[in-house]
Design an enzyme around this catalytic site. Sequence first.
Site, PDB file in Angstrom:
ATOM      1  N   ASN A   9       1.015  -1.254  -0.039  1.00 14.01           N
ATOM      2  CA  ASN A   9       0.123  -0.017  -0.193  1.00 14.01           C
ATOM      3  C   ASN A   9       0.790   1.040   0.076  1.00 14.01           C
ATOM      4  OD1 ASN A   9      -1.858   2.325   0.573  1.00 14.01           O
ATOM      5  ND2 ASN A   9      -2.178   1.304   2.545  1.00 14.01           N
ATOM      6  N   TRP A  10       1.051   1.965  -1.145  1.00 12.55           N
ATOM      7  CA  TRP A  10       1.840   2.787  -1.275  1.00 12.55           C
ATOM      8  C   TRP A  10       1.544   4.310  -0.540  1.00 12.55           C
ATOM      9  CZ3 TRP A  10       3.817   3.021  -6.850  1.00 12.55           C
ATOM     10  CH2 TRP A  10       4.534   1.769  -7.441  1.00 12.55           C
ATOM     11  N   LYS A  11      -0.063   4.125  -0.266  1.00 10.51           N
ATOM     12  CA  LYS A  11      -0.442   5.340   0.224  1.00 10.51           C
ATOM     13  C   LYS A  11      -0.587   6.554  -0.800  1.00 10.51           C
ATOM     14  CE  LYS A  11       0.178   3.394   4.738  1.00 10.51           C
ATOM     15  NZ  LYS A  11       0.123   3.619   6.146  1.00 10.51           N
ATOM     16  N   HIS A  96      -9.373   0.678   5.167  1.00 12.76           N
ATOM     17  CA  HIS A  96      -7.987   1.143   5.807  1.00 12.76           C
ATOM     18  C   HIS A  96      -8.301   1.957   6.969  1.00 12.76           C
ATOM     19  CE1 HIS A  96      -4.005   2.258   6.562  1.00 12.76           C
ATOM     20  NE2 HIS A  96      -3.484   1.301   5.959  1.00 12.76           N
ATOM     21  N   GLU A  98      -6.778   4.589   8.013  1.00 10.55           N
ATOM     22  CA  GLU A  98      -6.620   5.928   7.738  1.00 10.55           C
ATOM     23  C   GLU A  98      -7.944   6.510   7.068  1.00 10.55           C
ATOM     24  OE1 GLU A  98      -2.962   5.525   5.659  1.00 10.55           O
ATOM     25  OE2 GLU A  98      -2.001   4.933   7.603  1.00 10.55           O
ATOM     26  N   GLU A 168      -5.090  -5.296  10.775  1.00  3.59           N
ATOM     27  CA  GLU A 168      -3.862  -4.049  10.979  1.00  3.59           C
ATOM     28  C   GLU A 168      -4.218  -3.454  12.280  1.00  3.59           C
ATOM     29  OE1 GLU A 168      -2.177  -2.835   7.210  1.00  3.59           O
ATOM     30  OE2 GLU A 168      -3.939  -1.586   7.142  1.00  3.59           O
ATOM     31  N   GLY A 174       2.803   2.164  10.946  1.00  3.85           N
ATOM     32  CA  GLY A 174       3.524   3.413  10.549  1.00  3.85           C
ATOM     33  C   GLY A 174       4.254   3.780  11.929  1.00  3.85           C
ATOM     34  N   SER A 214       3.819  -1.976  10.507  1.00  2.00           N
ATOM     35  CA  SER A 214       5.380  -2.167  10.519  1.00  2.00           C
ATOM     36  C   SER A 214       5.935  -3.424  10.244  1.00  2.00           C
ATOM     37  CB  SER A 214       5.697  -1.537  11.907  1.00  2.00           C
ATOM     38  OG  SER A 214       5.014  -0.454  12.133  1.00  2.00           O
ATOM     39  N   GLY A 235       3.002  -0.946   4.498  1.00  2.00           N
ATOM     40  CA  GLY A 235       2.855   0.263   3.985  1.00  2.00           C
ATOM     41  C   GLY A 235       4.404   0.945   3.702  1.00  2.00           C
ATOM     42  N   GLY A 236       5.296   1.369   4.848  1.00  2.00           N
ATOM     43  CA  GLY A 236       6.305   2.031   4.559  1.00  2.00           C
ATOM     44  C   GLY A 236       7.331   1.123   3.672  1.00  2.00           C
TER      45      GLY A 236
HETATM   46  C1  PEP Z   1      -0.695   0.125   6.342  1.00  4.07           C
HETATM   47  O1  PEP Z   1      -0.985   1.378   6.411  1.00  4.07           O
HETATM   48  O2  PEP Z   1      -1.304  -0.656   5.689  1.00  4.07           O
HETATM   49  C2  PEP Z   1       0.499  -0.479   6.834  1.00  4.07           C
HETATM   50  C3  PEP Z   1       0.603  -1.581   7.227  1.00  4.07           C
HETATM   51  O3  PEP Z   1       1.540   0.585   7.196  1.00  4.07           O
HETATM   52  P1  PEP Z   1       3.042   0.074   7.688  1.00  4.07           P
HETATM   53  O4  PEP Z   1       3.535  -0.889   7.181  1.00  4.07           O
HETATM   54  O5  PEP Z   1       3.833   1.486   7.093  1.00  4.07           O
HETATM   55  O6  PEP Z   1       2.774   0.152   9.178  1.00  4.07           O
END
Ligand code: PEP
Length: 251
Positions: A9-11, A96, A98, A168, A174, A214, A235-236
């Site tokens: 997920n590049w956001k 999600h 967010e 999640e 994040g 994470s 994500g990241g």
């Molecule tokens: C996400 O937002 O889907 C996610 C898992 O982010 P991160 O890996 O950066 O925690």
Amino acid sequence: MRSKIVAGNWKMNTTVNEGEALIQGILAKMEEVPASVQLVVAPPFTHLVPVQALLKDSAVALSAQNCADQGKGAYTGEVAAPMLSALGCQYVILGHSERREYYGETSETLVRKIDLALAEGLKPIYCVGEKLEEREANRHFDVVEAQIREVLFHLTAEQFAQVVIAYEPVWAIGTGKTATAEQAQEIHAFIRRTIADHFGAEAAEAVSILYGGSCKPSNAKELFACPDIDGGLIGGAALKAEDFIGIAVSF
Ligand code: PEP
């Protein structure tokens, strides 16, 4: 055997050029990824056309990060499910944390989104997870059960078979804090039991449940070794080809 999936997920990150370079980096390392692992990338809407062109003939699937809760019409700024399927998207991330937190998405909105996505042949990656205060109050099972019941339980068995679930925990997204493998396995097993109670044992055995929060190359192996964790929503670490592939080879 249920699918193993690693989805990035590049956001709201990368320009189109940066996104294309990231895809090229991923494609260059695809031979390291076992054929049993489905890679999925979810770039911003603006990148879907050029990314789809690069992914043509590859084993990497394309996902959107969201879709509208209406099929078409006067909804300025929104992108509808039929537009995404027409571009070659196979998946769409829905619910999600967010989107729930910053854009007020409710179970009601998400029911409409899930239905529209499924009607277009898109596979929803439906995200659930508790906030820190909910875990601290030992309410995480109730919160996740409600998120699943309210948004997925109206589906037919055929529709549900198209759904991927991503657990999640909001406190791990994040933040650099990962759920321990024990914490993640415990709630993944609970999610599978919740699915079994409603849709039956076969559906529960078949659904892929991804962990997100994470996840990185250094912790993916331990998480993916858990019997009810079928991959990750990343994500990241999805923004660096080396890390994304490093996670995908962790099964
Ligand atoms: C996400 O937002 O889907 C996610 C898992 O982010 P991160 O890996 O950066 O925690």
